[in-house]
Design a protein around this motif. Structure first.
Motif, PDB file in Angstrom:
ATOM      1  N   ASP A  17      -8.966  44.600 -34.289  1.00  0.00           N
ATOM      2  CA  ASP A  17      -7.713  43.867 -34.103  1.00  0.00           C
ATOM      3  C   ASP A  17      -7.441  43.800 -32.607  1.00  0.00           C
ATOM      4  O   ASP A  17      -7.006  44.785 -31.991  1.00  0.00           O
ATOM      5  CB  ASP A  17      -6.585  44.596 -34.839  1.00  0.00           C
ATOM      6  N   THR A  18      -7.723  42.654 -32.019  1.00  0.00           N
ATOM      7  CA  THR A  18      -7.607  42.538 -30.567  1.00  0.00           C
ATOM      8  C   THR A  18      -6.156  42.599 -30.092  1.00  0.00           C
ATOM      9  O   THR A  18      -5.903  42.865 -28.917  1.00  0.00           O
ATOM     10  CB  THR A  18      -8.254  41.223 -30.077  1.00  0.00           C
ATOM     11  N   ASP A  19      -5.232  42.359 -30.988  1.00  0.00           N
ATOM     12  CA  ASP A  19      -3.815  42.504 -30.611  1.00  0.00           C
ATOM     13  C   ASP A  19      -3.453  43.975 -30.432  1.00  0.00           C
ATOM     14  O   ASP A  19      -2.588  44.326 -29.624  1.00  0.00           O
ATOM     15  CB  ASP A  19      -2.910  41.873 -31.662  1.00  0.00           C
ATOM     16  N   LYS A  20      -4.113  44.838 -31.213  1.00  0.00           N
ATOM     17  CA  LYS A  20      -3.820  46.277 -31.127  1.00  0.00           C
ATOM     18  C   LYS A  20      -4.615  46.971 -30.019  1.00  0.00           C
ATOM     19  O   LYS A  20      -4.144  47.931 -29.420  1.00  0.00           O
ATOM     20  CB  LYS A  20      -4.158  46.962 -32.455  1.00  0.00           C
ATOM     21  N   CYS A  21      -5.850  46.522 -29.776  1.00  0.00           N
ATOM     22  CA  CYS A  21      -6.754  47.228 -28.857  1.00  0.00           C
ATOM     23  C   CYS A  21      -6.135  47.382 -27.471  1.00  0.00           C
ATOM     24  O   CYS A  21      -5.649  46.419 -26.892  1.00  0.00           O
ATOM     25  CB  CYS A  21      -8.085  46.475 -28.750  1.00  0.00           C
ATOM     26  N   GLU A  22      -6.200  48.627 -26.970  1.00  0.00           N
ATOM     27  CA  GLU A  22      -5.655  48.938 -25.647  1.00  0.00           C
ATOM     28  C   GLU A  22      -6.758  49.176 -24.617  1.00  0.00           C
ATOM     29  O   GLU A  22      -6.486  49.688 -23.532  1.00  0.00           O
ATOM     30  CB  GLU A  22      -4.743  50.169 -25.754  1.00  0.00           C
ATOM     31  N   CYS A  61     -10.101  55.764 -32.532  1.00  0.00           N
ATOM     32  CA  CYS A  61      -9.221  54.699 -32.020  1.00  0.00           C
ATOM     33  C   CYS A  61      -7.752  55.103 -32.185  1.00  0.00           C
ATOM     34  O   CYS A  61      -7.282  55.320 -33.305  1.00  0.00           O
ATOM     35  CB  CYS A  61      -9.490  53.382 -32.748  1.00  0.00           C
ATOM     36  N   VAL A  63      -5.091  53.463 -31.926  1.00  0.00           N
ATOM     37  CA  VAL A  63      -4.166  52.461 -32.466  1.00  0.00           C
ATOM     38  C   VAL A  63      -4.672  51.843 -33.776  1.00  0.00           C
ATOM     39  O   VAL A  63      -4.176  50.807 -34.226  1.00  0.00           O
ATOM     40  CB  VAL A  63      -3.889  51.356 -31.420  1.00  0.00           C
ATOM     41  N   SER A  64      -5.699  52.484 -34.364  1.00  0.00           N
ATOM     42  CA  SER A  64      -6.249  52.032 -35.652  1.00  0.00           C
ATOM     43  C   SER A  64      -6.609  50.546 -35.642  1.00  0.00           C
ATOM     44  O   SER A  64      -6.276  49.797 -36.563  1.00  0.00           O
ATOM     45  CB  SER A  64      -5.247  52.324 -36.785  1.00  0.00           C
ATOM     46  N   ALA A  65      -7.305  50.155 -34.574  1.00  0.00           N
ATOM     47  CA  ALA A  65      -7.649  48.738 -34.427  1.00  0.00           C
ATOM     48  C   ALA A  65      -8.969  48.375 -35.101  1.00  0.00           C
ATOM     49  O   ALA A  65      -9.266  47.194 -35.254  1.00  0.00           O
ATOM     50  CB  ALA A  65      -7.713  48.382 -32.945  1.00  0.00           C
ATOM     51  N   THR A  67     -11.927  48.372 -38.093  1.00  0.00           N
ATOM     52  CA  THR A  67     -12.262  48.524 -39.509  1.00  0.00           C
ATOM     53  C   THR A  67     -13.772  48.374 -39.668  1.00  0.00           C
ATOM     54  O   THR A  67     -14.389  47.505 -39.043  1.00  0.00           O
ATOM     55  CB  THR A  67     -11.555  47.475 -40.384  1.00  0.00           C
TER      56      THR A  67
END
Ligand code: SF4
Ligand code: SF4
Length: 71
Positions: A17-22, A61, A63-65, A67
């Protein structure tokens, strides 16, 4: 001559999830087969065929980005 037995292949679908990835790089560091790289501020699975399904990246991870799905 010895005949090889059945060979099983396990293939995994990798999602991020690129919105979550930090872009912390933990997945890059933990992956034993160098599946991950950081590109343009997000984790990218550059060698998804090398995934062993160990779930290490999922576990680290923050932020659980990530799967990983076995197919
Ligand atoms: S599940 Fe394991 S082998 Fe697959 S990408 Fe994650 S850390 Fe790498
Ligand atoms: S561990 Fe998660 S937040 Fe960190 S770079 Fe990998 S996908 Fe992004």
């Amino acid at each position: 001559m010895r005949r090889p037995g059945p060979i099983e292949y396990e293939v995994y679908i990798i999602g991020v999830d690129t919105d979550k990835c930090e872009a912390c790089g933990e997945c890059v560091f933990v992956c034993p087969t160098s599946v991950w790289e950081l590109k343009d501020g997000v984790a990218v699975a550059v060698s998804p065929e090398a995934c062993l399904g160990c779930m290490g990246c999922v576990g680290v991870c923050p932020v659980s980005a990530i799967t990983i799905t076995e197919i």
